[in-house]
Design a protein around this motif. Structure first.
Motif, PDB file in Angstrom:
ATOM      1  N   GLY A 129       0.793  -1.231   0.000  1.00 24.19           N
ATOM      2  CA  GLY A 129       0.000   0.000   0.000  1.00 24.19           C
ATOM      3  C   GLY A 129       0.819   1.271   0.000  1.00 24.19           C
ATOM      4  N   SER A 130       2.136   1.148  -0.189  1.00 31.50           N
ATOM      5  CA  SER A 130       3.002   2.329  -0.162  1.00 31.50           C
ATOM      6  C   SER A 130       2.992   3.042  -1.508  1.00 31.50           C
ATOM      7  N   ASP A 131       3.134   4.377  -1.482  1.00 32.05           N
ATOM      8  CA  ASP A 131       3.194   5.121  -2.740  1.00 32.05           C
ATOM      9  C   ASP A 131       4.638   5.325  -3.204  1.00 32.05           C
ATOM     10  N   ARG A 132       5.593   4.735  -2.488  1.00 33.84           N
ATOM     11  CA  ARG A 132       6.993   4.873  -2.912  1.00 33.84           C
ATOM     12  C   ARG A 132       7.712   3.528  -3.031  1.00 33.84           C
ATOM     13  N   ALA A 133       6.932   2.451  -3.161  1.00 39.11           N
ATOM     14  CA  ALA A 133       7.531   1.122  -3.317  1.00 39.11           C
ATOM     15  C   ALA A 133       6.685   0.270  -4.260  1.00 39.11           C
ATOM     16  N   PHE A 134       7.373  -0.519  -5.081  1.00 43.62           N
ATOM     17  CA  PHE A 134       6.688  -1.410  -6.024  1.00 43.62           C
ATOM     18  C   PHE A 134       7.276  -2.803  -5.919  1.00 43.62           C
ATOM     19  N   ASN A 154      12.949 -18.104  -9.517  1.00 43.81           N
ATOM     20  CA  ASN A 154      11.764 -17.248  -9.557  1.00 43.81           C
ATOM     21  C   ASN A 154      11.737 -16.399  -8.295  1.00 43.81           C
ATOM     22  N   GLU A 155      11.708 -15.085  -8.485  1.00 45.69           N
ATOM     23  CA  GLU A 155      11.845 -14.172  -7.355  1.00 45.69           C
ATOM     24  C   GLU A 155      10.696 -13.171  -7.285  1.00 45.69           C
ATOM     25  N   LEU A 156      10.339 -12.821  -6.049  1.00 47.61           N
ATOM     26  CA  LEU A 156       9.427 -11.710  -5.799  1.00 47.61           C
ATOM     27  C   LEU A 156      10.281 -10.578  -5.241  1.00 47.61           C
ATOM     28  N   PHE A 157      10.438  -9.515  -6.037  1.00 46.06           N
ATOM     29  CA  PHE A 157      11.279  -8.385  -5.665  1.00 46.06           C
ATOM     30  C   PHE A 157      10.435  -7.195  -5.226  1.00 46.06           C
ATOM     31  N   ALA A 158      11.008  -6.346  -4.398  1.00 43.68           N
ATOM     32  CA  ALA A 158      10.392  -5.064  -4.044  1.00 43.68           C
ATOM     33  C   ALA A 158      11.473  -3.990  -4.107  1.00 43.68           C
ATOM     34  N   PHE A 159      11.098  -2.836  -4.653  1.00 40.66           N
ATOM     35  CA  PHE A 159      12.022  -1.689  -4.739  1.00 40.66           C
ATOM     36  C   PHE A 159      11.379  -0.508  -4.021  1.00 40.66           C
ATOM     37  N   ARG A 160      12.102   0.035  -3.043  1.00 43.62           N
ATOM     38  CA  ARG A 160      11.578   1.181  -2.298  1.00 43.62           C
ATOM     39  C   ARG A 160      12.423   2.412  -2.627  1.00 43.62           C
ATOM     40  N   PHE A 161      11.736   3.510  -2.935  1.00 45.34           N
ATOM     41  CA  PHE A 161      12.405   4.727  -3.381  1.00 45.34           C
ATOM     42  C   PHE A 161      12.311   5.823  -2.315  1.00 45.34           C
ATOM     43  N   ALA A 162      13.066   6.904  -2.542  1.00 45.96           N
ATOM     44  CA  ALA A 162      13.154   7.974  -1.547  1.00 45.96           C
ATOM     45  C   ALA A 162      11.820   8.660  -1.308  1.00 45.96           C
ATOM     46  N   GLU A 165       7.501  10.636  -5.804  1.00 46.06           N
ATOM     47  CA  GLU A 165       7.849  11.144  -7.135  1.00 46.06           C
ATOM     48  C   GLU A 165       8.864  10.222  -7.816  1.00 46.06           C
ATOM     49  N   ASN A 166       9.892   9.834  -7.084  1.00 43.26           N
ATOM     50  CA  ASN A 166      10.893   8.917  -7.649  1.00 43.26           C
ATOM     51  C   ASN A 166      10.271   7.578  -8.017  1.00 43.26           C
ATOM     52  N   ALA A 167       9.389   7.078  -7.153  1.00 44.37           N
ATOM     53  CA  ALA A 167       8.710   5.810  -7.433  1.00 44.37           C
ATOM     54  C   ALA A 167       7.866   5.926  -8.700  1.00 44.37           C
ATOM     55  N   GLY A 168       7.229   7.086  -8.873  1.00 42.05           N
ATOM     56  CA  GLY A 168       6.413   7.315 -10.068  1.00 42.05           C
ATOM     57  C   GLY A 168       7.253   7.314 -11.338  1.00 42.05           C
ATOM     58  N   ALA A 187      14.032  11.502 -22.120  1.00 39.84           N
ATOM     59  CA  ALA A 187      13.364  12.528 -21.323  1.00 39.84           C
ATOM     60  C   ALA A 187      12.999  11.991 -19.937  1.00 39.84           C
ATOM     61  N   ILE A 188      12.526  10.754 -19.908  1.00 40.95           N
ATOM     62  CA  ILE A 188      12.160  10.141 -18.626  1.00 40.95           C
ATOM     63  C   ILE A 188      13.396   9.978 -17.740  1.00 40.95           C
ATOM     64  N   LYS A 189      14.503   9.544 -18.369  1.00 43.81           N
ATOM     65  CA  LYS A 189      15.749   9.374 -17.622  1.00 43.81           C
ATOM     66  C   LYS A 189      16.216  10.706 -17.035  1.00 43.81           C
ATOM     67  N   GLN A 190      16.121  11.774 -17.852  1.00 42.49           N
ATOM     68  CA  GLN A 190      16.532  13.098 -17.384  1.00 42.49           C
ATOM     69  C   GLN A 190      15.635  13.577 -16.245  1.00 42.49           C
ATOM     70  N   ASP A 191      14.338  13.347 -16.394  1.00 40.65           N
ATOM     71  CA  ASP A 191      13.387  13.719 -15.335  1.00 40.65           C
ATOM     72  C   ASP A 191      13.726  13.005 -14.028  1.00 40.65           C
ATOM     73  N   ALA A 192      14.087  11.722 -14.150  1.00 35.99           N
ATOM     74  CA  ALA A 192      14.427  10.932 -12.960  1.00 35.99           C
ATOM     75  C   ALA A 192      15.678  11.483 -12.287  1.00 35.99           C
ATOM     76  N   GLU A 193      16.678  11.818 -13.103  1.00 31.69           N
ATOM     77  CA  GLU A 193      17.921  12.378 -12.542  1.00 31.69           C
ATOM     78  C   GLU A 193      17.656  13.718 -11.860  1.00 31.69           C
ATOM     79  N   ASP A 194      16.818  14.536 -12.483  1.00 33.12           N
ATOM     80  CA  ASP A 194      16.466  15.830 -11.893  1.00 33.12           C
ATOM     81  C   ASP A 194      15.733  15.640 -10.566  1.00 33.12           C
ATOM     82  N   ALA A 195      14.833  14.653 -10.539  1.00 29.64           N
ATOM     83  CA  ALA A 195      14.063  14.381  -9.313  1.00 29.64           C
ATOM     84  C   ALA A 195      14.984  13.932  -8.188  1.00 29.64           C
ATOM     85  N   GLU A 196      15.964  13.090  -8.530  1.00 28.00           N
ATOM     86  CA  GLU A 196      16.915  12.620  -7.520  1.00 28.00           C
ATOM     87  C   GLU A 196      17.747  13.768  -6.962  1.00 28.00           C
ATOM     88  N   LYS A 197      18.215  14.637  -7.871  1.00 30.68           N
ATOM     89  CA  LYS A 197      19.029  15.783  -7.438  1.00 30.68           C
ATOM     90  C   LYS A 197      18.219  16.710  -6.529  1.00 30.68           C
TER      91      LYS A 197
END
Length: 209
Positions: A129-134, A154-162, A165-168, A187-197
């Motif tokens: 139910g988190s908005d920053r993890a998938f 076969n793996e069930l992975f989860a990635f949690r972001f800061a 916005e980063n998760a999105g 463009a998406i990659k650049q947006d992600a880098e900008d969001a991280e910065k």
């Protein structure tokens, strides 16, 4: 007669005299010369091999997306989520066949924690139910956390972001790659880098305050 014999015996073996100071210096100099010659003539018995270039396996790929994350895998026997490390989750596209794979290495050890094709059948879901993890389920070819062996599992992975916005950004890039709509990826990659910065800058300001 006995006394005379004793005196003669002593006369035959004179006590060793100390060498003159100059001669001692010359002997020392000679020793130095021998050492210097030995150093000059010394050659290693083993020749060093030429520099070895270690390949990462990523030479024929380009990074089309990356985002810092904390990664987890679900341990089926214990029914628990186990942390696998922090680092950049990256989408790599092959320069010839254009196929995309997900690769995540732990930042301290560089061990491979996720390595699998980003295929169209992967289903990305919010984690707990988190908005920053998938989370998603996938066949994977990364290192076994216990043995270090690389084999399919076969793996069930989860990635949690800061933050959300980063998760999105991760979800947007993930979905684009699933459908092979990669023309917007720069463009998406650049947006992600900008969001991280922006997130890092915000954290720095918090620490300063």
């Amino acid at each position: 007669g006995k006394v005379l014999g004793k005196d003669l015996a002593m006369a035959e073996v004179p006590p060793a005299a100390a060498p003159p100071a100059e001669d001692a210096d010359k002997e020392d100099e000679g020793a130095d010369d021998v050492e210097a010659e030995a150093q000059v003539e010394f050659k290693p018995l083993i020749e060093l091999p030429p520099e070895i270039v270690i390949k990462s396996g990523e030479e024929d790929e380009e990074v089309i997306f990356k985002m810092r994350t904390k990664m987890f895998r679900f341990n089926e026997p214990t029914k628990e989520w186990k942390e696998r490390g922090t680092g950049d989750v990256r989408f790599l596209r092959h320069k010839e066949n254009m196929k995309v794979r997900v690769l995540m290495r732990a930042e301290k050890t560089l061990r491979v924690r996720a390595n699998h094709p980003l295929s169209a059948n992967l289903e990305l879901k919010p984690h707990a139910g988190s908005d920053r993890a998938f989370t998603y389920f996938t066949p994977d070819w990364s290192e076994d956390p216990e043995t270090g062996a690389v084999e399919q599992s076969n793996e069930l992975f989860a990635f949690r972001f800061a933050n959300a916005e980063n998760a999105g950004k991760f979800k947007e890039a993930f979905d684009k790659c699933k459908t092979a709509e990669v023309k917007d990826m720069p463009a998406i990659k650049q947006d992600a880098e900008d969001a991280e910065k922006a997130a890092e800058s915000k954290e720095e300001k918090k620490e300063e305050a």
